[in-house]
Design a protein around this motif. Structure first.
Motif, PDB file in Angstrom:
ATOM      1  N   LEU A  72       0.816  -1.209   0.000  1.00 34.42           N
ATOM      2  CA  LEU A  72       0.000   0.000   0.000  1.00 34.42           C
ATOM      3  C   LEU A  72       0.848   1.257   0.000  1.00 34.42           C
ATOM      4  O   LEU A  72       2.049   1.232   0.298  1.00 34.42           O
ATOM      5  N   THR A  73       0.182   2.359  -0.332  1.00 29.01           N
ATOM      6  CA  THR A  73       0.801   3.677  -0.239  1.00 29.01           C
ATOM      7  C   THR A  73      -0.223   4.655   0.300  1.00 29.01           C
ATOM      8  O   THR A  73      -1.419   4.555  -0.003  1.00 29.01           O
ATOM      9  N   ILE A  74       0.245   5.602   1.101  1.00 34.49           N
ATOM     10  CA  ILE A  74      -0.601   6.725   1.516  1.00 34.49           C
ATOM     11  C   ILE A  74       0.044   8.023   1.021  1.00 34.49           C
ATOM     12  O   ILE A  74      -0.194   9.094   1.564  1.00 34.49           O
ATOM     13  N   GLY A  75       0.879   7.869  -0.015  1.00 37.62           N
ATOM     14  CA  GLY A  75       1.512   9.034  -0.624  1.00 37.62           C
ATOM     15  C   GLY A  75       2.919   9.292  -0.148  1.00 37.62           C
ATOM     16  O   GLY A  75       3.547  10.282  -0.538  1.00 37.62           O
ATOM     17  N   TYR A  76       3.462   8.394   0.672  1.00 37.23           N
ATOM     18  CA  TYR A  76       4.832   8.519   1.169  1.00 37.23           C
ATOM     19  C   TYR A  76       5.555   7.190   0.983  1.00 37.23           C
ATOM     20  O   TYR A  76       5.942   6.523   1.936  1.00 37.23           O
ATOM     21  N   GLY A  77       5.704   6.792  -0.273  1.00 33.65           N
ATOM     22  CA  GLY A  77       6.377   5.542  -0.581  1.00 33.65           C
ATOM     23  C   GLY A  77       5.404   4.376  -0.676  1.00 33.65           C
ATOM     24  O   GLY A  77       4.227   4.477  -0.306  1.00 33.65           O
ATOM     25  N   THR A  78       5.901   3.277  -1.212  1.00 33.22           N
ATOM     26  CA  THR A  78       5.133   2.044  -1.359  1.00 33.22           C
ATOM     27  C   THR A  78       5.739   1.000  -0.436  1.00 33.22           C
ATOM     28  O   THR A  78       6.949   0.764  -0.469  1.00 33.22           O
ATOM     29  N   HIS A  79       4.894   0.373   0.378  1.00 41.34           N
ATOM     30  CA  HIS A  79       5.388  -0.509   1.438  1.00 41.34           C
ATOM     31  C   HIS A  79       4.653  -1.846   1.413  1.00 41.34           C
ATOM     32  O   HIS A  79       3.440  -1.899   1.160  1.00 41.34           O
ATOM     33  N   GLY A  80       5.388  -2.930   1.683  1.00 37.35           N
ATOM     34  CA  GLY A  80       4.819  -4.267   1.628  1.00 37.35           C
ATOM     35  C   GLY A  80       4.750  -4.916   2.999  1.00 37.35           C
ATOM     36  O   GLY A  80       5.691  -4.831   3.793  1.00 37.35           O
ATOM     37  N   PHE A  81       3.632  -5.592   3.263  1.00 34.96           N
ATOM     38  CA  PHE A  81       3.393  -6.263   4.537  1.00 34.96           C
ATOM     39  C   PHE A  81       3.023  -7.717   4.255  1.00 34.96           C
ATOM     40  O   PHE A  81       2.210  -8.001   3.376  1.00 34.96           O
ATOM     41  N   THR A  82       3.621  -8.631   4.999  1.00 33.06           N
ATOM     42  CA  THR A  82       3.351 -10.054   4.822  1.00 33.06           C
ATOM     43  C   THR A  82       2.514 -10.562   5.986  1.00 33.06           C
ATOM     44  O   THR A  82       2.804 -10.254   7.148  1.00 33.06           O
ATOM     45  N   LEU A  83       1.465 -11.323   5.671  1.00 34.85           N
ATOM     46  CA  LEU A  83       0.597 -11.868   6.708  1.00 34.85           C
ATOM     47  C   LEU A  83       1.299 -13.016   7.425  1.00 34.85           C
ATOM     48  O   LEU A  83       1.683 -14.001   6.799  1.00 34.85           O
ATOM     49  N   ASP A  84       1.480 -12.849   8.733  1.00 41.26           N
ATOM     50  CA  ASP A  84       2.038 -13.913   9.568  1.00 41.26           C
ATOM     51  C   ASP A  84       0.875 -14.748  10.081  1.00 41.26           C
ATOM     52  O   ASP A  84       0.128 -14.309  10.962  1.00 41.26           O
ATOM     53  N   PRO A  85       0.671 -15.964   9.548  1.00 35.47           N
ATOM     54  CA  PRO A  85      -0.492 -16.753   9.956  1.00 35.47           C
ATOM     55  C   PRO A  85      -0.449 -17.172  11.414  1.00 35.47           C
ATOM     56  O   PRO A  85      -1.483 -17.487  11.998  1.00 35.47           O
ATOM     57  N   ALA A  86       0.738 -17.162  12.017  1.00 38.35           N
ATOM     58  CA  ALA A  86       0.864 -17.577  13.414  1.00 38.35           C
ATOM     59  C   ALA A  86       0.196 -16.585  14.357  1.00 38.35           C
ATOM     60  O   ALA A  86      -0.325 -16.961  15.410  1.00 38.35           O
ATOM     61  N   ILE A  87       0.219 -15.305  13.990  1.00 38.52           N
ATOM     62  CA  ILE A  87      -0.364 -14.281  14.864  1.00 38.52           C
ATOM     63  C   ILE A  87      -1.520 -13.536  14.196  1.00 38.52           C
ATOM     64  O   ILE A  87      -2.178 -12.701  14.827  1.00 38.52           O
ATOM     65  N   GLY A  88      -1.756 -13.822  12.909  1.00 39.97           N
ATOM     66  CA  GLY A  88      -2.866 -13.193  12.207  1.00 39.97           C
ATOM     67  C   GLY A  88      -2.678 -11.719  11.946  1.00 39.97           C
ATOM     68  O   GLY A  88      -3.663 -10.967  11.862  1.00 39.97           O
TER      69      GLY A  88
END
Length: 350
Positions: free
Chosen positions: A171-187
């Motif tokens: 996602l971006t909110i206008g300050y760079g593009t950032h990636g997040f990975t879903l950790d299934p262990a903690i949701g």
């Protein structure tokens, strides 16, 4: 900020400090979107074990046969966002009209636009698919379609969730593009790819070669020169990578550079293009530009387009700057010869 272990919520709250007037509703809205994506990811992972594969007997407003997962994903987005008090209205690629929030429910000052499941043709073959979303602001309590018709530059946030070997939200909110990975262990979505940057040079492109004879001359010229390899004017070997799901093709582009194109062709002239401006082109263009790339129709910057209707279609060409500059130069020359208008201007191309 130390990135290790930073959750999506923590990241957004940190970013929110850029806006002293923020109330926290935006963070809560993104949390609701994240929950929707987690639920869709769970349904996708179960596949036929949960009897969610295959097509329905219905068509969406685009005239496309709806897959069972299309309907499920759409319903999950509505369920998780309609009654939370953060949006004033929603619009989905799967619905004809704007989805109005029920009268007895509090509403916020955001508009949520989404393609609940991009790449539906990949569902039954267990291929990569994803969700695309875009957020706009509004001061209307009962927004109409006209209130959604804002230029892509007015997006507050854009992103996608990729359901692949891992579930990732970018996602971006206008300050760079950032990636997040879903950790299934903690949701939880964990920040794993901060400040993603598209390499300026590439030797890959993603395009449907079956339409080659229908493309305009500037696009054919670019691909012809790429395909000549080391013996041609580009002096290097190019590889085509085409998944058929925009989410996956754009994700690969952001990760390692490349080009994604669904350009205008003679079979699409009456429709205006193949991809939807509001649900696909605008959010992806925002992400690509924030990652250092260029996004265009070939003649205009996508984010500068003034939308005319909710389900408007446009040509889409986006990717690494070195390749995009060549493509835009081709279109600029062709436009001059053909008497067409060329107006594309952006930070990386003027």
């Amino acid at each position: 900020m130390t990135h290790f272990g930073v959750t999506l919520s923590q990241f957004i709250m940190e970013e929110q400090r850029r806006f002293p007037e923020a109330t926290g509703n935006f963070t809560l809205l993104l949390n609701d979107i994240a929950v929707s994506c987690k639920m869709i990811a769970a349904a996708v992972q179960k596949g036929q074990l949960a009897n969610v594969l295959g097509a329905t007997d219905n068509e969406n407003c685009q005239g496309e046969t709806q897959q069972i997962l299309d309907v499920i994903a759409n319903e999950l987005f509505i369920k998780n966002n309609a009654n939370r008090g953060h949006v004033a209205a929603m619009a989905s690629e799967e619905m004809d009209d704007v989805f109005n929030i029920p009268e007895n429910v509090p509403r916020g000052n955001y508009l949520l636009i989404f393609d609940p499941l991009d790449g539906s043709s990949n569902i039954d073959i267990n291929g990569p698919i994803g969700t695309i979303f875009s957020i706009l602001k509004t001061d209307k309590k009962n927004p109409t379609e006209e209130d959604f018709l804002q230029e892509g530059t007015k997006q507050v946030c854009a992103g996608y969730c990729l359901y692949g070997s891992a579930t990732m939200m970018v996602l971006t909110i206008g300050y760079g593009t950032h990636g997040f990975t879903l950790d299934p262990a903690i949701g939880e979505f964990i920040l794993t790819h901060p400040n993603m940057q598209i390499p300026s040079s590439t030797a890959e492109y993603a395009i449907n070669q079956a339409n080659r004879n229908l493309w305009e001359p500037p696009m054919r010229k670019y691909i012809d020169e790429c395909d000549l390899g080391v013996e041609g004017p580009r002096k290097k070997k190019f590889t085509m990578r085409w998944v058929g799901a925009m989410v996956m093709d754009i994700h690969r582009l952001i990760q390692r550079g490349g080009l994604f194109a669904y350009p205008m062709d003679s079979s699409l002239t009456e429709k205006g293009g193949r991809l939807r401006l509001m649900y696909e082109a605008n959010p992806m263009a925002f992400l690509v530009e924030q990652a250092g790339g260029i996004a265009s129709t070939g003649y205009e910057r996508i984010l500068d387009l003034a939308p005319e209707k909710l389900h408007q279609r446009v040509p889409v060409i986006m990717g690494s700057t070195d390749e995009m500059k060549i493509i835009l130069d081709n279109h600029k020359v062709f436009a001059k010869e053909a008497g067409k208008e060329f107006t594309h201007q952006c930070k990386n191309y003027a």
